[in-house]
Motif scaffolding. Structure first.
Motif, PDB file in Angstrom:
ATOM      1  N   THR A 100       0.839  -1.196   0.000  1.00 17.92           N
ATOM      2  CA  THR A 100       0.000   0.000   0.000  1.00 17.92           C
ATOM      3  C   THR A 100       0.873   1.245   0.000  1.00 17.92           C
ATOM      4  O   THR A 100       2.054   1.199   0.381  1.00 17.92           O
ATOM      5  N   PRO A 101       0.315   2.394  -0.392  1.00 20.02           N
ATOM      6  CA  PRO A 101       1.081   3.644  -0.324  1.00 20.02           C
ATOM      7  C   PRO A 101       1.549   3.977   1.081  1.00 20.02           C
ATOM      8  O   PRO A 101       2.649   4.528   1.251  1.00 20.02           O
ATOM      9  N   VAL A 102       0.752   3.659   2.086  1.00 23.40           N
ATOM     10  CA  VAL A 102       1.154   3.940   3.468  1.00 23.40           C
ATOM     11  C   VAL A 102       2.377   3.104   3.834  1.00 23.40           C
ATOM     12  O   VAL A 102       3.352   3.621   4.424  1.00 23.40           O
ATOM     13  N   GLN A 103       2.369   1.807   3.492  1.00 19.22           N
ATOM     14  CA  GLN A 103       3.543   0.963   3.747  1.00 19.22           C
ATOM     15  C   GLN A 103       4.761   1.481   2.990  1.00 19.22           C
ATOM     16  O   GLN A 103       5.876   1.477   3.513  1.00 19.22           O
ATOM     17  N   ALA A 104       4.557   1.918   1.749  1.00 15.16           N
ATOM     18  CA  ALA A 104       5.672   2.431   0.950  1.00 15.16           C
ATOM     19  C   ALA A 104       6.301   3.654   1.608  1.00 15.16           C
ATOM     20  O   ALA A 104       7.533   3.804   1.638  1.00 15.16           O
ATOM     21  N   ALA A 105       5.461   4.545   2.152  1.00  7.64           N
ATOM     22  CA  ALA A 105       5.982   5.732   2.831  1.00  7.64           C
ATOM     23  C   ALA A 105       6.815   5.335   4.046  1.00  7.64           C
ATOM     24  O   ALA A 105       7.877   5.920   4.312  1.00  7.64           O
ATOM     25  N   GLU A 106       6.356   4.343   4.800  1.00 12.04           N
ATOM     26  CA  GLU A 106       7.109   3.870   5.970  1.00 12.04           C
ATOM     27  C   GLU A 106       8.450   3.276   5.548  1.00 12.04           C
ATOM     28  O   GLU A 106       9.479   3.511   6.198  1.00 12.04           O
ATOM     29  N   MET A 107       8.457   2.532   4.482  1.00 15.93           N
ATOM     30  CA  MET A 107       9.700   1.905   4.017  1.00 15.93           C
ATOM     31  C   MET A 107      10.674   2.931   3.468  1.00 15.93           C
ATOM     32  O   MET A 107      11.893   2.796   3.635  1.00 15.93           O
ATOM     33  N   LEU A 108      10.170   3.963   2.826  1.00 14.46           N
ATOM     34  CA  LEU A 108      11.058   5.027   2.347  1.00 14.46           C
ATOM     35  C   LEU A 108      11.777   5.686   3.509  1.00 14.46           C
ATOM     36  O   LEU A 108      12.967   6.015   3.429  1.00 14.46           O
ATOM     37  N   GLU A 109      11.072   5.866   4.588  1.00 16.21           N
ATOM     38  CA  GLU A 109      11.672   6.502   5.759  1.00 16.21           C
ATOM     39  C   GLU A 109      12.701   5.584   6.412  1.00 16.21           C
ATOM     40  O   GLU A 109      13.762   6.028   6.843  1.00 16.21           O
ATOM     41  N   LYS A 110      12.423   4.281   6.466  1.00 22.42           N
ATOM     42  CA  LYS A 110      13.328   3.341   7.125  1.00 22.42           C
ATOM     43  C   LYS A 110      14.584   3.060   6.304  1.00 22.42           C
ATOM     44  O   LYS A 110      15.670   2.890   6.850  1.00 22.42           O
ATOM     45  N   THR A 111      14.442   2.976   5.000  1.00 19.40           N
ATOM     46  CA  THR A 111      15.541   2.515   4.145  1.00 19.40           C
ATOM     47  C   THR A 111      16.322   3.637   3.482  1.00 19.40           C
ATOM     48  O   THR A 111      17.370   3.382   2.889  1.00 19.40           O
ATOM     49  N   SER A 112      15.826   4.863   3.564  1.00 21.82           N
ATOM     50  CA  SER A 112      16.459   5.987   2.851  1.00 21.82           C
ATOM     51  C   SER A 112      16.647   5.647   1.375  1.00 21.82           C
ATOM     52  O   SER A 112      17.702   5.889   0.772  1.00 21.82           O
ATOM     53  N   ALA A 113      15.621   5.055   0.780  1.00 25.70           N
ATOM     54  CA  ALA A 113      15.678   4.640  -0.626  1.00 25.70           C
ATOM     55  C   ALA A 113      15.798   5.856  -1.537  1.00 25.70           C
ATOM     56  O   ALA A 113      15.295   6.938  -1.239  1.00 25.70           O
ATOM     57  N   GLU A 114      16.467   5.655  -2.668  1.00 25.85           N
ATOM     58  CA  GLU A 114      16.651   6.742  -3.629  1.00 25.85           C
ATOM     59  C   GLU A 114      15.715   6.619  -4.821  1.00 25.85           C
ATOM     60  O   GLU A 114      15.700   7.472  -5.697  1.00 25.85           O
ATOM     61  N   LEU A 115      14.923   5.539  -4.866  1.00 25.93           N
ATOM     62  CA  LEU A 115      14.046   5.324  -6.006  1.00 25.93           C
ATOM     63  C   LEU A 115      12.760   4.644  -5.534  1.00 25.93           C
ATOM     64  O   LEU A 115      12.799   3.659  -4.794  1.00 25.93           O
ATOM     65  N   LEU A 116      11.620   5.171  -5.989  1.00 22.34           N
ATOM     66  CA  LEU A 116      10.303   4.608  -5.673  1.00 22.34           C
ATOM     67  C   LEU A 116       9.679   4.141  -6.985  1.00 22.34           C
ATOM     68  O   LEU A 116       9.480   4.933  -7.907  1.00 22.34           O
ATOM     69  N   LEU A 117       9.370   2.853  -7.066  1.00 19.27           N
ATOM     70  CA  LEU A 117       8.742   2.271  -8.249  1.00 19.27           C
ATOM     71  C   LEU A 117       7.302   1.920  -7.912  1.00 19.27           C
ATOM     72  O   LEU A 117       7.040   1.279  -6.892  1.00 19.27           O
ATOM     73  N   ILE A 118       6.364   2.330  -8.770  1.00 21.19           N
ATOM     74  CA  ILE A 118       4.944   2.159  -8.491  1.00 21.19           C
ATOM     75  C   ILE A 118       4.282   1.421  -9.648  1.00 21.19           C
ATOM     76  O   ILE A 118       4.380   1.849 -10.808  1.00 21.19           O
ATOM     77  N   ASP A 119       3.615   0.334  -9.340  1.00 20.26           N
ATOM     78  CA  ASP A 119       2.783  -0.355 -10.324  1.00 20.26           C
ATOM     79  C   ASP A 119       1.372   0.198 -10.196  1.00 20.26           C
ATOM     80  O   ASP A 119       0.636  -0.143  -9.274  1.00 20.26           O
ATOM     81  N   GLY A 120       0.974   1.048 -11.129  1.00 25.14           N
ATOM     82  CA  GLY A 120      -0.332   1.691 -11.049  1.00 25.14           C
ATOM     83  C   GLY A 120      -1.482   0.709 -11.093  1.00 25.14           C
ATOM     84  O   GLY A 120      -2.559   0.968 -10.537  1.00 25.14           O
ATOM     85  N   ALA A 121      -1.268  -0.454 -11.741  1.00 21.20           N
ATOM     86  CA  ALA A 121      -2.333  -1.451 -11.825  1.00 21.20           C
ATOM     87  C   ALA A 121      -2.636  -2.070 -10.473  1.00 21.20           C
ATOM     88  O   ALA A 121      -3.705  -2.662 -10.277  1.00 21.20           O
TER      89      ALA A 121
END
Length: 612
Positions: A100-121
Motif C-alpha cells: 500500500t502507499p502507506v507501507q511504501a511511505a514507511e519503508m522510504l523513511e526506514k531505508t532511505s531509498a533513492e528510487l520509488l517504483l509504483i505499479d499503477g495497476a
C-alpha cells in the motif's frame, strides 16, 4: 639455309625452370600450412586457462547497510516484480516491496531509498488517491512502471497533476508505430514504423503493441518514447506519449504507458530513468555478447538420403564444404566470436554412429577464428541422458585429443535428468550452461557455486521491432546478449525455409544489420562470458564524486566493467582502468585496479529529448 623455330614449343631449360618454380611454390604453401597447423593447438581450449571465481562469494543485498535502496509499490510476484528484482540484484540495490502507499511511505523513511517504483495497476483508486499523493511528497524520484487504468487516471485530478497529464483524449487508440528519442537507451534514436513502400518482409518486422491510452501532456513534461501517426493528420506535439517524465514539486516522476516493464527489456528503461535524474550515471555491466551455435557440427552421417537429394553431397561434405565457409565468413566479417555446441550425433536410436575423421578439421578452423567448442545436451532416440553422455565421452576420448568442454547448451532449460548429471559430477569440466531464457528466471545467475547459467536472448533467424527494443534495453542495462544460431533444422530440413541457403541468407542479413558488432561491447565465447558474469555477480562497488573526479572502488572481482553516462561531460583521463566511447555521452569503463579515478571535463547539461 633457313631454319624455322617452333612457336608452340618449350625448351628443356624453360621447362626445368617452370617445374622448379612450381616445386618451390608447392613446398612454400605446404610449409606454410604445416607451420599454421604446428602453431594451432586445436586440441586445447584456450578459454579454459583462468580458474573462475566461485559463487560462494556472490553479491547479496541482505545484511548490507551500504547499498542504495529501492521501494516497489506493487505485487511481489509477476513479470514486473521479477524484472525489478533482477535489476536491483545486478545494479547492487537493496529492494523492499510494499502493498500500500502507506507501507511504501514507511519503508522510504526506514531505508532511505533513492528510487520509488509504483505499479499503477496494483493501486486501489480512488480510495488510495490521498495516500498516494502524500507518498509523492517524499523527497524521492518516482517511476510509474505501469499506469492505472485510463478511466481511473482521468477521474483522479491529483494523479493527473503528479503525472503531468492535461487530459485523456481517448481511452484507447492504435498508433502507426513507435519512436524512441536519442539519448534515452544506448543505440541512439529508433523508429519502429512500417510504411506502404516497404516490402512484405519489412512489414512483418512490426510486432509491437500499438494500442494505448491517448494522453495529452501539460507543459514542462519531457517525452522519451512516443506513438506515431501520420503528421498530415495529427500534429506531432499531440502524438500519444509512451514514456515521459514530469516535474512534480521539485522531484521527477516518470511514467510508462503500456506493458513495457513486463519482460527483461524493462531493465534498460530503469537504467535510463536513473541516468535522466542524476548528474551522471555509473553502473556495472557484463560486457559480453555471445553467438551460440547449436546442432553443428554433427559427426554422424544422419539424414543422408534427404541431404543427398537436396545437395548431391553427404551430410559431412555439406557441413565442411557448404556450411562452414559461410559460417567462417560471417564470423570474420562481423567480428563475432562463436561457441559451437557440438552434436556428436543427434539420433542415438539409429544405426548411424559418429565418425571422428572431421574433428581435427573443425577444431583447427574454429581456432583460427577464435571460436570455442562446447557440447549440446539435446538429443533424440530411446536412450537415457546417461547413455548419451557415456557415448559422447568415449567418442571425445578417442578423437578430441583432450579438448576440454566447459560450455554446454540445454535447450529450453535444465530438466531433471540434466540436473542429476550436473549434480552427480558427470560433466567434470562444466562451467556454464546456455539455455533459452524462461519468464520469471534470472537472465544470468549461478546454478551452484561452480556453474553459471546464461540465458539465450534471441535467435539469429528471427528479428522484429520488439526484439530490437529488447536488444537495445539489454545492451543499456547489462552490455549483454546471447544469440542462438540453431543449425539442426538445416541438417534435418522440414521446409524450404530450413534449407541452408535460405537460412544462411536470413541469418547473415540479420547479424550484419542488427548484431554487427558495432555496439562497443565485446564479442565473447560462452566461457569468456562465464568469467565476466562471475565478476559481475560477485562485484561490490562504491562511487563518489569530488569536483571533476569520479572515484569507483571495486571489491570481489578481479576486473569489472561499467557504463558511465554523462550529460555532455567528456572523459579527460582514467587511472586504474581503461575506457572507450560507446556513443555520445556514454562510455565503457574497464576497471583493472581496485580503485578507479575518472576525470571529467566540460559543462553538464541535458540531452536533447522532445519537450511537450
Amino acid at each position: 639455309m633457313n631454319t624455322k623455330k617452333g612457336t608452340g614449343m618449350v625448351s628443356y631449360r624453360n621447362l626445368f625452370s617452370i617445374c622448379t618454380t612450381m616445386a618451390v611454390l608447392f613446398f612454400m604453401f605446404q610449409f606454410f600450412q604445416l607451420f599454421k597447423e604446428s602453431g594451432n593447438a586445436y586440441d586445447t581450449n584456450e578459454y579454459a586457462a583462468e580458474p573462475p571465481l566461485s559463487g560462494e562469494k556472490r553479491w547479496e543485498a541482505a545484511g548490507r547497510a551500504d547499498v542504495p535502496g529501492v521501494v516497489f509499490l506493487g505485487e511481489d510476484s509477476g513479470g514486473i516484480a521479477n524484472v525489478i528484482s533482477q535489476w536491483c540484484l545486478y545494479t547492487k540495490h537493496g529492494l523492499t516491496i510494499a502493498e500500500t502507499p502507506v507501507q511504501a511511505a514507511e519503508m522510504l523513511e526506514k531505508t532511505s531509498a533513492e528510487l520509488l517504483l509504483i505499479d499503477g495497476a496494483a493501486l486501489k483508486l480512488p480510495e488510495q488517491e490521498e495516500a498516494l499523493t502524500a507518498l509523492l511528497e517524499e523527497n524521492v524520484t518516482a517511476v510509474f512502471v505501469r499506469l492505472p487504468e485510463a478511466k481511473r487516471v482521468e477521474e483522479s485530478a491529483g494523479l493527473k497533476n503528479i503525472l503531468g497529464i492535461e487530459k485523456l483524449r481517448k481511452p484507447s487508440v492504435k498508433t502507426e508505430g513507435l519512436q524512441i528519442f536519442p539519448g534515452f537507451l544506448l543505440g541512439g534514436e529508433a523508429v519502429y514504423k512500417t510504411t506502404d513502400d516497404m516490402d512484405e518482409k519489412q512489414k512483418k518486422l512490426q510486432d509491437m503493441e500499438l494500442e494505448m491510452p491517448w494522453y495529452q501532456l501539460g507543459t514542462g513534461t519531457k517525452i522519451f518514447m512516443t506513438g506515431l501517426f501520420d503528421e498530415d493528420e495529427v500534429e506531432r506535439e499531440l502524438f500519444p506519449p509512451v514514456i515521459w517524465r514530469n516535474s512534480y514539486k521539485g522531484k521527477l516522476v516518470f511514467a510508462v504507458n503500456g506493458e513495457y516493464m513486463q519482460d527483461l527489456g524493462g531493465m534498460g528503461f530503469l537504467n535510463a530513468f536513473c541516468y535522466e535524474c542524476q548528474e551522471y550515471s555509473l553502473y556495472p555491466v557484463i560486457n559480453a555478447e555471445n553467438v551460440t551455435v547449436t546442432g553443428f557440427p554433427n559427426f554422424a552421417e544422419e539424414n543422408a538420403g534427404r541431404i543427398m537429394e537436396l545437395y548431391s553431397r553427404s551430410p559431412s561434405t555439406v557441413q565442411q564444404d557448404v556450411m562452414w565457409p559461410g559460417i567462417y565468413a560471417l564470423s570474420e566479417k562481423n567480428r563475432r566470436k562463436l561457441t559451437f555446441c557440438f552434436t556428436t550425433q543427434y539420433d542415438y536410436g539409429d544405426d548411424c554412429e559418429p565418425y571422428g575423421d572431421r574433428v581435427v578439421f573443425f577444431l583447427q578452423q574454429m581456432k583460427e577464428i577464435g571460436a570455442e567448442g562446447g557440447q549440446n545436451l539435446e538429443y533424440q532416440g530411446n536412450v537415457t541422458l546417461a547413455d548419451k553422455l557415456e557415448a559422447d565421452r568415449a567418442f571425445w576420448e578417442e578423437n578430441g585429443g583432450g579438448y576440454r568442454f566447459l560450455a554446454y547448451y540445454a535447450g529450453e532449460g535444465l530438466d531433471e535428468e540434466e540436473r542429476e548429471a550436473i549434480d552427480g559430477g558427470v560433466l567434470p569440466d562444466l562451467r556454464t550452461v546456455a539455455a533459452e531464457h524462461q519468464p520469471g528466471e534470472p537472465l544470468v545467475s549461478y546454478y551452484n557455486s561452480g556453474i553459471t547459467m546464461q540465458g539465450i536472448t534471441g535467435h539469429a533467424e528471427v528479428y522484429s521491432y520488439s526484439q530490437d527494443l529488447q536488444r537495445r534495453s539489454l545492451e543499456t542495462a547489462l552490455g549483454y546478449y546471447n544469440l542462438q544460431m540453431d543449425l539442426q533444422p538445416a541438417l534435418w530440413p522440414g521446409s524450404k525455409e530450413d534449407q541452408w541457403e535460405h537460412y544462411f541468407d536470413v541469418v547473415s542479413s540479420n547479424i550484419s544489420t542488427w548484431w554487427s558488432g558495432e555496439s562497443g561491447f565485446d564479442s565473447t565465447t560462452l566461457t569468456e562470458s562465464d568469467g565476466r558474469i562471475r565478476n559481475f555477480l560477485n562485484l561490490s562497488y562504491a562511487r563518489d564524486r569530488q569536483g571533476d573526479t569520479v572515484t569507483v572502488r571495486v571489491e570481489g572481482a578481479g576486473e569489472a566493467w561499467f557504463v558511465l553516462r554523462t550529460h555532455r561531460e567528456t572523459i579527460k583521463g582514467v587511472q586504474g582502468g581503461e575506457y572507450s566511447l560507446l556513443e555520445e555521452n556514454a562510455y565503457l569503463i574497464h576497471a583493472t585496479d581496485p580503485v578507479v579515478r575518472i576525470q571529467l571535463e566540460g559543462e553538464t547539461g541535458q540531452t536533447g529529448f522532445y519537450f511537450s
